[in-house]
Design a protein around this motif. Sequence first.
Motif, PDB file in Angstrom:
ATOM      1  N   LYS A   1      16.760  68.728   1.322  1.00 21.01           N
ATOM      2  CA  LYS A   1      15.360  68.994   0.988  1.00 21.01           C
ATOM      3  C   LYS A   1      15.193  70.405   0.427  1.00 21.01           C
ATOM      4  O   LYS A   1      14.426  70.616  -0.516  1.00 21.01           O
ATOM      5  CB  LYS A   1      14.472  68.781   2.221  1.00 21.01           C
ATOM      6  CG  LYS A   1      14.316  67.312   2.586  1.00 21.01           C
ATOM      7  CD  LYS A   1      13.611  67.121   3.903  1.00 21.01           C
ATOM      8  CE  LYS A   1      12.171  67.565   3.828  1.00 21.01           C
ATOM      9  NZ  LYS A   1      11.433  67.238   5.064  1.00 21.01           N
ATOM     10  N   GLN A   2      15.938  71.362   0.974  1.00 23.98           N
ATOM     11  CA  GLN A   2      15.863  72.738   0.475  1.00 23.98           C
ATOM     12  C   GLN A   2      16.486  72.852  -0.912  1.00 23.98           C
ATOM     13  O   GLN A   2      15.941  73.507  -1.798  1.00 23.98           O
ATOM     14  CB  GLN A   2      16.557  73.699   1.453  1.00 23.98           C
ATOM     15  CG  GLN A   2      16.378  75.153   1.090  1.00 23.98           C
ATOM     16  CD  GLN A   2      14.923  75.568   1.080  1.00 23.98           C
ATOM     17  OE1 GLN A   2      14.179  75.299   2.014  1.00 23.98           O
ATOM     18  NE2 GLN A   2      14.500  76.222   0.018  1.00 23.98           N
ATOM     19  N   ILE A   3      17.616  72.196  -1.127  1.00 25.01           N
ATOM     20  CA  ILE A   3      18.256  72.188  -2.448  1.00 25.01           C
ATOM     21  C   ILE A   3      17.328  71.546  -3.476  1.00 25.01           C
ATOM     22  O   ILE A   3      17.170  72.044  -4.597  1.00 25.01           O
ATOM     23  CB  ILE A   3      19.608  71.452  -2.392  1.00 25.01           C
ATOM     24  CG1 ILE A   3      20.613  72.257  -1.562  1.00 25.01           C
ATOM     25  CG2 ILE A   3      20.150  71.173  -3.792  1.00 25.01           C
ATOM     26  CD1 ILE A   3      21.875  71.483  -1.208  1.00 25.01           C
ATOM     27  N   TYR A   4      16.708  70.441  -3.108  1.00 22.55           N
ATOM     28  CA  TYR A   4      15.769  69.744  -3.990  1.00 22.55           C
ATOM     29  C   TYR A   4      14.607  70.657  -4.359  1.00 22.55           C
ATOM     30  O   TYR A   4      14.232  70.763  -5.527  1.00 22.55           O
ATOM     31  CB  TYR A   4      15.272  68.475  -3.296  1.00 22.55           C
ATOM     32  CG  TYR A   4      14.518  67.535  -4.190  1.00 22.55           C
ATOM     33  CD1 TYR A   4      15.187  66.520  -4.857  1.00 22.55           C
ATOM     34  CD2 TYR A   4      13.143  67.644  -4.358  1.00 22.55           C
ATOM     35  CE1 TYR A   4      14.507  65.630  -5.675  1.00 22.55           C
ATOM     36  CE2 TYR A   4      12.462  66.770  -5.182  1.00 22.55           C
ATOM     37  CZ  TYR A   4      13.141  65.771  -5.843  1.00 22.55           C
ATOM     38  OH  TYR A   4      12.463  64.904  -6.671  1.00 22.55           O
ATOM     39  N   LYS A   5      14.059  71.331  -3.359  1.00 27.50           N
ATOM     40  CA  LYS A   5      12.935  72.258  -3.575  1.00 27.50           C
ATOM     41  C   LYS A   5      13.357  73.394  -4.509  1.00 27.50           C
ATOM     42  O   LYS A   5      12.631  73.757  -5.431  1.00 27.50           O
ATOM     43  CB  LYS A   5      12.462  72.805  -2.224  1.00 27.50           C
ATOM     44  CG  LYS A   5      11.441  73.896  -2.299  1.00 27.50           C
ATOM     45  CD  LYS A   5      10.069  73.353  -2.476  1.00 27.50           C
ATOM     46  CE  LYS A   5       9.052  74.472  -2.306  1.00 27.50           C
ATOM     47  NZ  LYS A   5       7.760  74.082  -2.758  1.00 27.50           N
ATOM     48  N   ASN A   6      14.545  73.942  -4.284  1.00 31.20           N
ATOM     49  CA  ASN A   6      15.028  75.058  -5.106  1.00 31.20           C
ATOM     50  C   ASN A   6      15.280  74.643  -6.554  1.00 31.20           C
ATOM     51  O   ASN A   6      15.081  75.443  -7.460  1.00 31.20           O
ATOM     52  CB  ASN A   6      16.314  75.644  -4.522  1.00 31.20           C
ATOM     53  CG  ASN A   6      16.086  76.344  -3.202  1.00 31.20           C
ATOM     54  OD1 ASN A   6      14.970  76.684  -2.828  1.00 31.20           O
ATOM     55  ND2 ASN A   6      17.165  76.547  -2.460  1.00 31.20           N
ATOM     56  N   ASN A   7      15.711  73.406  -6.770  1.00 33.07           N
ATOM     57  CA  ASN A   7      16.057  72.970  -8.121  1.00 33.07           C
ATOM     58  C   ASN A   7      14.899  72.356  -8.899  1.00 33.07           C
ATOM     59  O   ASN A   7      14.844  72.484 -10.112  1.00 33.07           O
ATOM     60  CB  ASN A   7      17.224  71.979  -8.062  1.00 33.07           C
ATOM     61  CG  ASN A   7      18.525  72.687  -7.847  1.00 33.07           C
ATOM     62  OD1 ASN A   7      19.127  73.168  -8.798  1.00 33.07           O
ATOM     63  ND2 ASN A   7      18.946  72.805  -6.607  1.00 33.07           N
ATOM     64  N   TYR A   8      14.019  71.655  -8.210  1.00 31.09           N
ATOM     65  CA  TYR A   8      12.923  70.970  -8.898  1.00 31.09           C
ATOM     66  C   TYR A   8      11.555  71.580  -8.615  1.00 31.09           C
ATOM     67  O   TYR A   8      10.559  71.132  -9.178  1.00 31.09           O
ATOM     68  CB  TYR A   8      12.906  69.483  -8.511  1.00 31.09           C
ATOM     69  CG  TYR A   8      14.166  68.753  -8.901  1.00 31.09           C
ATOM     70  CD1 TYR A   8      14.565  68.666 -10.231  1.00 31.09           C
ATOM     71  CD2 TYR A   8      14.962  68.151  -7.938  1.00 31.09           C
ATOM     72  CE1 TYR A   8      15.719  68.000 -10.579  1.00 31.09           C
ATOM     73  CE2 TYR A   8      16.120  67.479  -8.282  1.00 31.09           C
ATOM     74  CZ  TYR A   8      16.488  67.411  -9.608  1.00 31.09           C
ATOM     75  OH  TYR A   8      17.637  66.745  -9.954  1.00 31.09           O
ATOM     76  N   ASN A   9      11.515  72.547  -7.705  1.00 31.92           N
ATOM     77  CA  ASN A   9      10.263  73.188  -7.308  1.00 31.92           C
ATOM     78  C   ASN A   9       9.247  72.161  -6.793  1.00 31.92           C
ATOM     79  O   ASN A   9       8.054  72.287  -7.020  1.00 31.92           O
ATOM     80  CB  ASN A   9       9.676  74.009  -8.453  1.00 31.92           C
ATOM     81  CG  ASN A   9       8.733  75.084  -7.951  1.00 31.92           C
ATOM     82  OD1 ASN A   9       8.833  75.528  -6.812  1.00 31.92           O
ATOM     83  ND2 ASN A   9       7.801  75.494  -8.788  1.00 31.92           N
TER      84      ASN A   9
END
Length: 153
Positions: free
Chosen positions: A41-49
């Motif tokens: 979820k953190q990686i997703y947030k960092n990459n797709y905002n």
Amino acid sequence: MDYKKYIMILAVIFYTNNSVSEIIYNKNSLIITNIDLNNYKQIYKNNYNLDIDNNNALKDLVLINNLIGHFEKFNKEFLNRIDSQILAQYGKKTFKDISFRDFLRFSKIRDEFIINYFNSNLKTDEIVNLFGKLESLKLPISTNECMIIEKSI
């Protein structure tokens, strides 16, 4: 007891509390924990905002792990080529974080298949049908070639 023993006891307690993880998916030898889910979820947030909910994150993780497992088993050369691209672009540190490495692997594999589809299989009729179904399409317009959007039409 002296302070060193207290520090050692606190360290052991802290380590055991953090090493316990709740298994949220266990099927076909694929285990996903709540730590894996939160990392994704953190990686997703960092990459797709964008924030992703737990259900969709879990679905993504299952898909990513199954796809990478398939390539590890049946097409290791392709996966090695993807890994070489990731190493060249992001460096060796990327491979220390397995969650991020697998996210990048999946992204590269997906992009590879999309590009292959566009180059080999996409037909003009498909594009015409796609645009024919749109009610409206707003395109950004820049008149000064500086990537500054002046209006949308």
